[in-house]
Write an enzyme that holds these catalytic residues in place. Sequence first.
Site, PDB file in Angstrom:
ATOM      1  N   LYS A   1      -5.698  10.382  -7.249  1.00 32.71           N
ATOM      2  CA  LYS A   1      -6.262   9.169  -7.838  1.00 32.71           C
ATOM      3  C   LYS A   1      -6.885   8.323  -6.738  1.00 32.71           C
ATOM      4  O   LYS A   1      -6.194   7.654  -5.977  1.00 32.71           O
ATOM      5  CB  LYS A   1      -5.186   8.336  -8.548  1.00 32.71           C
ATOM      6  CG  LYS A   1      -5.831   7.285  -9.443  1.00 32.71           C
ATOM      7  CD  LYS A   1      -4.990   6.056  -9.657  1.00 32.71           C
ATOM      8  CE  LYS A   1      -5.213   4.962  -8.649  1.00 32.71           C
ATOM      9  NZ  LYS A   1      -6.563   4.365  -8.620  1.00 32.71           N
TER      10      LYS A   1
ATOM     11  N   GLU B   1       1.987   5.288   3.404  1.00 31.72           N
ATOM     12  CA  GLU B   1       1.219   4.764   4.550  1.00 31.72           C
ATOM     13  C   GLU B   1       0.738   3.392   4.127  1.00 31.72           C
ATOM     14  O   GLU B   1      -0.135   3.282   3.264  1.00 31.72           O
ATOM     15  CB  GLU B   1       0.003   5.649   4.823  1.00 31.72           C
ATOM     16  CG  GLU B   1       0.306   7.091   5.151  1.00 31.72           C
ATOM     17  CD  GLU B   1       0.860   7.259   6.542  1.00 31.72           C
ATOM     18  OE1 GLU B   1       0.783   6.302   7.342  1.00 31.72           O
ATOM     19  OE2 GLU B   1       1.391   8.339   6.826  1.00 31.72           O
TER      20      GLU B   1
ATOM     21  N   CYS C   1      -6.623  -0.014   8.246  1.00 33.63           N
ATOM     22  CA  CYS C   1      -5.224  -0.413   8.418  1.00 33.63           C
ATOM     23  C   CYS C   1      -4.836  -0.422   9.892  1.00 33.63           C
ATOM     24  O   CYS C   1      -3.865  -1.066  10.276  1.00 33.63           O
ATOM     25  CB  CYS C   1      -4.307   0.487   7.603  1.00 33.63           C
ATOM     26  SG  CYS C   1      -4.547   2.233   7.937  1.00 33.63           S
TER      27      CYS C   1
ATOM     28  N   GLU D   1      -1.070  -9.588   6.572  1.00 35.85           N
ATOM     29  CA  GLU D   1      -2.249  -8.725   6.673  1.00 35.85           C
ATOM     30  C   GLU D   1      -3.438  -9.370   5.943  1.00 35.85           C
ATOM     31  O   GLU D   1      -3.355  -9.686   4.767  1.00 35.85           O
ATOM     32  CB  GLU D   1      -1.954  -7.358   6.048  1.00 35.85           C
ATOM     33  CG  GLU D   1      -3.068  -6.364   6.293  1.00 35.85           C
ATOM     34  CD  GLU D   1      -2.834  -5.002   5.633  1.00 35.85           C
ATOM     35  OE1 GLU D   1      -2.385  -4.963   4.480  1.00 35.85           O
ATOM     36  OE2 GLU D   1      -3.119  -3.985   6.285  1.00 35.85           O
TER      37      GLU D   1
HETATM   38  O1  TXE Z   1      -4.660  -1.972  -2.611  1.00 32.50           O
HETATM   39  P1  TXE Z   1      -3.590  -1.202  -3.428  1.00 32.50           P
HETATM   40  P2  TXE Z   1      -5.577  -3.187  -3.037  1.00 32.50           P
HETATM   41  C1  TXE Z   1      -3.951  -3.815   1.757  1.00 32.50           C
HETATM   42  C2  TXE Z   1      -4.879  -4.964   2.080  1.00 32.50           C
HETATM   43  C3  TXE Z   1      -5.349  -5.385   0.744  1.00 32.50           C
HETATM   44  C4  TXE Z   1      -4.121  -5.151  -0.098  1.00 32.50           C
HETATM   45  C5  TXE Z   1      -4.380  -4.938  -1.555  1.00 32.50           C
HETATM   46  O2  TXE Z   1      -4.171  -5.998   2.682  1.00 32.50           O
HETATM   47  O3  TXE Z   1      -5.738  -6.718   0.711  1.00 32.50           O
HETATM   48  O4  TXE Z   1      -3.556  -3.978   0.433  1.00 32.50           O
HETATM   49  O5  TXE Z   1      -5.451  -4.053  -1.726  1.00 32.50           O
HETATM   50  C6  TXE Z   1      -3.334   2.234  -6.442  1.00 32.50           C
HETATM   51  N1  TXE Z   1       1.191   2.448  -8.819  1.00 32.50           N
HETATM   52  N2  TXE Z   1      -4.565  -2.522   1.892  1.00 32.50           N
HETATM   53  O6  TXE Z   1      -5.050  -3.972  -4.170  1.00 32.50           O
HETATM   54  O7  TXE Z   1      -3.319  -1.877  -4.721  1.00 32.50           O
HETATM   55  C7  TXE Z   1      -4.738   1.665  -6.425  1.00 32.50           C
HETATM   56  O8  TXE Z   1      -5.403   1.914  -7.639  1.00 32.50           O
HETATM   57  C8  TXE Z   1       0.490   3.419  -8.218  1.00 32.50           C
HETATM   58  C9  TXE Z   1      -4.170  -1.773   3.027  1.00 32.50           C
HETATM   59  O9  TXE Z   1      -6.917  -2.674  -3.217  1.00 32.50           O
HETATM   60  O10 TXE Z   1      -2.457  -0.924  -2.545  1.00 32.50           O
HETATM   61  C10 TXE Z   1      -5.340   2.401  -5.247  1.00 32.50           C
HETATM   62  O11 TXE Z   1      -5.725   3.712  -5.626  1.00 32.50           O
HETATM   63  N3  TXE Z   1      -0.691   3.214  -7.632  1.00 32.50           N
HETATM   64  C11 TXE Z   1      -4.526  -0.343   2.883  1.00 32.50           C
HETATM   65  C12 TXE Z   1      -4.167   2.461  -4.266  1.00 32.50           C
HETATM   66  O12 TXE Z   1      -3.007   2.268  -5.061  1.00 32.50           O
HETATM   67  C13 TXE Z   1      -1.180   1.967  -7.627  1.00 32.50           C
HETATM   68  C14 TXE Z   1      -5.798  -0.029   2.262  1.00 32.50           C
HETATM   69  C15 TXE Z   1      -4.193   1.388  -3.180  1.00 32.50           C
HETATM   70  O13 TXE Z   1      -4.404   0.123  -3.764  1.00 32.50           O
HETATM   71  C16 TXE Z   1      -0.490   0.899  -8.230  1.00 32.50           C
HETATM   72  C17 TXE Z   1      -6.066  -0.845   1.113  1.00 32.50           C
HETATM   73  C18 TXE Z   1       0.760   1.185  -8.853  1.00 32.50           C
HETATM   74  N4  TXE Z   1       1.489   0.241  -9.435  1.00 32.50           N
HETATM   75  C19 TXE Z   1      -5.475  -2.072   0.999  1.00 32.50           C
HETATM   76  N5  TXE Z   1      -1.208  -0.230  -8.078  1.00 32.50           N
HETATM   77  C20 TXE Z   1      -4.219   0.533   4.063  1.00 32.50           C
HETATM   78  N6  TXE Z   1      -3.030   0.437   4.616  1.00 32.50           N
HETATM   79  O14 TXE Z   1      -5.026   1.355   4.458  1.00 32.50           O
HETATM   80  C21 TXE Z   1      -2.320   0.105  -7.384  1.00 32.50           C
HETATM   81  N7  TXE Z   1      -2.323   1.448  -7.129  1.00 32.50           N
END
Ligand code: TXE
Length: 485
Positions: free
Chosen positions: A177, A252, A286, A389
């Site tokens: 996904k 991660e 990240c 972050e």
């Molecule tokens: O990421 P999400 P978001 C951090 C960064 C950002 C914050 C939120 O600080 O502002 O996270 O970003 C899926 N069960 N990073 O909201 O939600 C979602 O659809 C299962 C750091 O965009 O963590 C996507 O495919 N899956 C980071 C994936 O999780 C779920 C990179 C990541 O989205 C879910 C991105 C659930 N309940 C954001 N809810 C890094 N460390 O690289 C969401 N998803």
Amino acid sequence: MHTEILQIKNFIDGRFVEPITGRYLDNIEPATGKPYSQVADSDAHDVDLAVAAAERAFRDWSKKTAAERSNFLLRIAELIERDLEKFARAESIDTGKPISLARSLDIPRSIANFRFFATAILHTESEAHITDNVAFNYTLRQPRGIAGLISPWNLPLYLLSWKIAPAIAVGNTAIAKPSELTPMTAYMLCEMAREASLPNGVLNVVHCTGPKVGSAITAHPKINTISFTGGTATGRKVAEACAPLFKKVSLELGGKNPNIVFADADLDAAIAGSVRSSFANQGQVCLCGSRVFVERSAYKDFVERFIERTAQLCLGDPLDENTEQGAIVNRTQLEKVKFYVDLAQKEGGKIALGGSAPQAPNERCGEGYFFQPTVITGLSVSCRTNREEIFGPVVTITPFDSEEEVINYANDVEYGLSSTVWTQNLSRAHRVAERINTGTVWVNCWLVRDLRVPFGGMKQSGVGREGGEEALRFFTEPKNVCIAK
Ligand code: TXE
């Protein structure tokens, strides 16, 4: 002229299929703020279809020889390489990142992921133990079944391929996904899988939001392995969903990475490296070093030259070849960046550079989500801006007086993903690296990658390690066979 907007469908059982709801979500281009395609608005029922396909495919796929599986992965790598330019353009439009970055980093590293795991499985060793005069033990490492692979929007193809390649290389089937914000390159990858004649059901991609499809994947009883990359808050939800089902999980998560510059560093290299580690992909990596610490005797010089270099970064239309800073991924993320820049000022910080949205780089990008590279000084190490972050083009710079002090600063956050140390003193480099609590410590470099090393975070930056041998182990189940003598 009216051109029909592309609908990104799910990829299940080797075919592109409509989501069961028949609905689609708009996919917005960050540089323009306008929809440029649509993505399947799927739900748990689509995940069920993918699970059925993955289950059927597992029987044959898991029995194939390593060489057979390897050839499919190599073919996929070859096809992405053939279409590298198309992938780079799609990634740039989808994410807002400069096309030059997508072309030089994201897509080549995605290709490397497939090649690495395709060849790694040809060179694994089996373990055997002679138990005195009593028995002979050997360990089988078998594929676990169906892997659920959930990835974020910042490096979409790179992070997804980093999971898909090892998962299927060792004989699992996969349900991936991608982030709903950046689904395009995953869609194109499925086209490559089809062209490579990857057997139906080995790779399935179900699109939509996390709460709908991500959580259906983590909750599905037949998906027993979950590899997730994303924010720490989401990672916690994933862990909570997986725990009662005893799934094997790798997380991660986020970072608040220290970038430490000692006065004995090669300052030219430290400044160039720090500008890159602060602002690559608009700070949405990240591993970006968002907290810069500089030894006091070099502080003034470093700050002046760092600001001078940062001010020269070319912010522009991501599709422009000269652009070094593109757009922020979406409005929510842009608002988050603005919130933290306001907060930093309330916390006593001084905006030494940037701090606001720039003028649109061109007419096409008039409604795009841009923010200037921003440098903040004068903050306390313990304030929220320095602990939470931000995930955008914002860095803080803080002076320090001693090695001991900066190690404490580095470690005094909830995250522990990566760190960078700039020094020419070899003993100091080893000493400091040993004491910083991060999964990776880079010395006099940043983002150098060797796929054989374990990759992951400490503390709230994650659980488990991916990469190389660790990934091959994560996606397999060790079974010991003990034969009496
Ligand atoms: O990421 P999400 P978001 C951090 C960064 C950002 C914050 C939120 O600080 O502002 O996270 O970003 C899926 N069960 N990073 O909201 O939600 C979602 O659809 C299962 C750091 O965009 O963590 C996507 O495919 N899956 C980071 C994936 O999780 C779920 C990179 C990541 O989205 C879910 C991105 C659930 N309940 C954001 N809810 C890094 N460390 O690289 C969401 N998803």
